[in-house]
Motif scaffolding. Structure first.
Motif, PDB file in Angstrom:
ATOM      1  N   ARG A   9      19.895 -14.418 -93.241  1.00  0.00           N
ATOM      2  CA  ARG A   9      20.184 -12.979 -93.125  1.00  0.00           C
ATOM      3  C   ARG A   9      19.433 -12.142 -94.155  1.00  0.00           C
ATOM      4  NH1 ARG A   9      26.391 -11.700 -91.929  1.00  0.00           N
ATOM      5  NH2 ARG A   9      26.736 -12.297 -94.075  1.00  0.00           N
ATOM      6  N   SER A  10      18.378 -12.681 -94.715  1.00  0.00           N
ATOM      7  CA  SER A  10      17.577 -11.883 -95.645  1.00  0.00           C
ATOM      8  C   SER A  10      16.607 -10.964 -94.902  1.00  0.00           C
ATOM      9  CB  SER A  10      16.800 -12.797 -96.594  1.00  0.00           C
ATOM     10  OG  SER A  10      15.960 -13.698 -95.892  1.00  0.00           O
ATOM     11  N   ALA A  11      16.303 -11.272 -93.651  1.00  0.00           N
ATOM     12  CA  ALA A  11      15.359 -10.473 -92.864  1.00  0.00           C
ATOM     13  C   ALA A  11      16.100  -9.641 -91.825  1.00  0.00           C
ATOM     14  CB  ALA A  11      14.355 -11.390 -92.165  1.00  0.00           C
ATOM     15  N   ASP A  12      15.528  -8.474 -91.496  1.00  0.00           N
ATOM     16  CA  ASP A  12      16.121  -7.650 -90.440  1.00  0.00           C
ATOM     17  C   ASP A  12      15.562  -8.066 -89.084  1.00  0.00           C
ATOM     18  OD1 ASP A  12      13.553  -6.563 -90.287  1.00  0.00           O
ATOM     19  OD2 ASP A  12      14.121  -4.674 -91.258  1.00  0.00           O
ATOM     20  N   PHE A  13      16.072  -7.448 -88.023  1.00  0.00           N
ATOM     21  CA  PHE A  13      15.674  -7.852 -86.680  1.00  0.00           C
ATOM     22  C   PHE A  13      14.185  -7.629 -86.421  1.00  0.00           C
ATOM     23  CE2 PHE A  13      20.165  -7.986 -85.302  1.00  0.00           C
ATOM     24  CZ  PHE A  13      20.126  -9.136 -84.526  1.00  0.00           C
ATOM     25  N   ASP A  14      13.623  -6.539 -86.909  1.00  0.00           N
ATOM     26  CA  ASP A  14      12.199  -6.291 -86.674  1.00  0.00           C
ATOM     27  C   ASP A  14      11.349  -7.408 -87.261  1.00  0.00           C
ATOM     28  OD1 ASP A  14      12.726  -3.967 -85.317  1.00  0.00           O
ATOM     29  OD2 ASP A  14      12.338  -2.649 -87.030  1.00  0.00           O
ATOM     30  N   THR A  15      11.703  -7.857 -88.442  1.00  0.00           N
ATOM     31  CA  THR A  15      10.952  -8.927 -89.097  1.00  0.00           C
ATOM     32  C   THR A  15      11.087 -10.232 -88.329  1.00  0.00           C
ATOM     33  OG1 THR A  15      11.294  -7.895 -91.251  1.00  0.00           O
ATOM     34  CG2 THR A  15      10.683 -10.226 -91.244  1.00  0.00           C
ATOM     35  N   VAL A  16      12.308 -10.535 -87.902  1.00  0.00           N
ATOM     36  CA  VAL A  16      12.567 -11.775 -87.167  1.00  0.00           C
ATOM     37  C   VAL A  16      11.838 -11.762 -85.821  1.00  0.00           C
ATOM     38  CG1 VAL A  16      14.358 -13.142 -86.032  1.00  0.00           C
ATOM     39  CG2 VAL A  16      14.753 -12.219 -88.323  1.00  0.00           C
ATOM     40  N   ARG A  17      11.915 -10.653 -85.125  1.00  0.00           N
ATOM     41  CA  ARG A  17      11.266 -10.566 -83.807  1.00  0.00           C
ATOM     42  C   ARG A  17       9.751 -10.676 -83.942  1.00  0.00           C
ATOM     43  NH1 ARG A  17      12.910  -7.983 -78.780  1.00  0.00           N
ATOM     44  NH2 ARG A  17      11.106  -7.396 -77.530  1.00  0.00           N
ATOM     45  N   ASP A  18       9.180 -10.020 -84.938  1.00  0.00           N
ATOM     46  CA  ASP A  18       7.734 -10.097 -85.153  1.00  0.00           C
ATOM     47  C   ASP A  18       7.308 -11.529 -85.428  1.00  0.00           C
ATOM     48  OD1 ASP A  18       5.066  -8.748 -85.764  1.00  0.00           O
ATOM     49  OD2 ASP A  18       5.449  -9.816 -87.651  1.00  0.00           O
ATOM     50  N   PHE A  19       8.080 -12.240 -86.247  1.00  0.00           N
ATOM     51  CA  PHE A  19       7.759 -13.638 -86.532  1.00  0.00           C
ATOM     52  C   PHE A  19       7.829 -14.481 -85.257  1.00  0.00           C
ATOM     53  CE2 PHE A  19       9.444 -17.903 -87.321  1.00  0.00           C
ATOM     54  CZ  PHE A  19       8.413 -18.454 -88.058  1.00  0.00           C
ATOM     55  N   GLU A  57       3.002 -16.336 -79.366  1.00  0.00           N
ATOM     56  CA  GLU A  57       1.614 -16.028 -79.010  1.00  0.00           C
ATOM     57  C   GLU A  57       0.675 -17.157 -79.426  1.00  0.00           C
ATOM     58  OE1 GLU A  57       1.015 -12.311 -80.933  1.00  0.00           O
ATOM     59  OE2 GLU A  57       1.847 -11.129 -79.260  1.00  0.00           O
ATOM     60  N   GLN A  58       0.923 -17.740 -80.576  1.00  0.00           N
ATOM     61  CA  GLN A  58       0.100 -18.856 -81.033  1.00  0.00           C
ATOM     62  C   GLN A  58       0.212 -20.041 -80.072  1.00  0.00           C
ATOM     63  OE1 GLN A  58       0.979 -21.156 -84.807  1.00  0.00           O
ATOM     64  NE2 GLN A  58      -0.687 -19.838 -85.547  1.00  0.00           N
ATOM     65  N   THR A  88       3.077 -18.754 -71.513  1.00  0.00           N
ATOM     66  CA  THR A  88       2.599 -17.381 -71.561  1.00  0.00           C
ATOM     67  C   THR A  88       3.598 -16.509 -72.310  1.00  0.00           C
ATOM     68  OG1 THR A  88       1.897 -15.484 -70.214  1.00  0.00           O
ATOM     69  CG2 THR A  88       3.694 -16.807 -69.357  1.00  0.00           C
ATOM     70  N   THR A  89       3.119 -15.387 -72.817  1.00  0.00           N
ATOM     71  CA  THR A  89       3.997 -14.377 -73.404  1.00  0.00           C
ATOM     72  C   THR A  89       4.024 -13.109 -72.547  1.00  0.00           C
ATOM     73  OG1 THR A  89       2.205 -13.571 -74.817  1.00  0.00           O
ATOM     74  CG2 THR A  89       3.696 -15.235 -75.760  1.00  0.00           C
ATOM     75  N   ALA A  90       3.505 -13.205 -71.329  1.00  0.00           N
ATOM     76  CA  ALA A  90       3.471 -12.051 -70.425  1.00  0.00           C
ATOM     77  C   ALA A  90       4.882 -11.707 -69.961  1.00  0.00           C
ATOM     78  CB  ALA A  90       2.582 -12.340 -69.221  1.00  0.00           C
ATOM     79  N   HIS A  91       5.310 -10.460 -70.186  1.00  0.00           N
ATOM     80  CA  HIS A  91       6.639 -10.030 -69.765  1.00  0.00           C
ATOM     81  C   HIS A  91       6.757  -9.958 -68.247  1.00  0.00           C
ATOM     82  CE1 HIS A  91       7.556  -9.317 -73.880  1.00  0.00           C
ATOM     83  NE2 HIS A  91       6.842  -8.209 -74.002  1.00  0.00           N
TER      84      HIS A  91
END
Length: 290
Positions: free
Chosen positions: A170-180, A186-187, A197-200
């Motif tokens: 819980r040290s990271a917020d949702f934006d940080t977690v989602r970006d990671f 993607e990798q 794929t990461t295509a929505h």
């Protein structure tokens, strides 16, 4: 407290004959395992007042008729506030079943720190019915996370796929977690372009498995461990050991109301110690940035 179930003999799963009373009994019996994973998480309920073949709807907010003893939390939403129920005990689960709840969905964060998740989820569903591809994806996600120094856990969803879950500190917020999570996905998609794929958009996936990380956002939910799903046979979202993915009989609906307690009598819950492995993403993020 004794929760009286109205119309307890009403059949909720016609194919298997399970009644509303059977569901209430199940949730009370499983509560010792289930509550450790969902306690103090805002609930979203999937309600089926007449069983799985009837009308169904999603309910997020506490209603006026809820008894005072049910715990709740008021959180921010886009246009104001909303009050969610919290699962505090077995009686709460049974009372919500009496309201027609079959499936319990929970936030990835807890009520005391709603903007900071303690779960990261990769949601892996097959593009068709190829569960082997889901297993391959789960193993690839686990291997990549392990290479980043992160321990991951796996669970059947009781529907069509698997969740790979990382417990967080819980040290990271949702934006940080989602970006990671997005960068990991993607990798992997770049490294396995024929499989993932990461295509929505579905029309962009071309038969590949979608590495779905969209649950990693404020107010989004995942199916609760040990929740029933509103599908024939009463399947259950079930935590697994990683070696179980090699079992020829494993599948997203492998465990259900008819066999879950036999399973738990034969092995401890694979997620029993998950919260002892809460982790920071900081070092893993630095590896991406270096």
């Amino acid at each position: 407290m004794s929760i009286e179930i109205d119309n307890a003999d009403k059949v909720f799963f016609p194919d298997a004959g399970y009644t509303k009373g059977d569901l209430a009994d199940y949730y009370q019996r499983i509560s010792a395992e289930m509550l450790r994973h969902i306690e103090n998480r805002p609930l979203t309920l999937h309600r089926f007042p007449d069983g799985i073949v009837g009308v169904n709807f999603i309910q997020k907010s506490v209603q006026d008729h809820y008894p005072d003893w049910i715990k709740r939390v008021t959180v921010d939403k886009e246009d104001g506030e909303i009050t969610h129920a919290l699962a505090g005990d077995a009686d709460t689960l049974a009372w919500l079943v009496d309201q027609g709840t079959i499936a319990f969905h929970v936030w990835l964060s807890r009520a005391d720190k709603p903007h900071h998740p303690d779960r990261l989820i990769f949601d892996l569903d097959p593009p068709g019915d190829d569960f082997d591809l889901v297993v391959k994806a789960a193993r690839c996600v686990r291997e990549r996370l392990d290479g980043l120094g992160l321990q991951a856990f796996v669970m059947t969803t009781g529907s069509s796929g698997l969740h790979v879950v990382v417990p967080l500190d819980r040290s990271a917020d949702f934006d940080t977690v989602r970006d990671f999570a997005e960068r990991v996905a993607e990798q992997l998609a770049d490294e396995h372009p024929d499989n993932f794929t990461t295509a929505h958009r579905k029309d962009k996936r071309h038969g590949r498995l979608y590495l779905d990380i969209r649950r990693n956002a404020y107010a989004q939910t995942g199916i609760a461990p040990y929740s029933l799903r509103a599908k024939p046979g009463a399947p259950i979202a079930t935590p697994l050991d990683w070696d179980e993915l090699s079992d020829a009989e494993i599948g997203p609906q492998r465990f259900h109301l008819g066999n879950i307690f036999r399973r738990l009598g034969q092995r401890d819950c694979p997620w029993a110690e998950i919260d002892r492995h809460r982790q920071s993403l900081s070092a893993a993020i630095r590896q991406f940035d270096d």
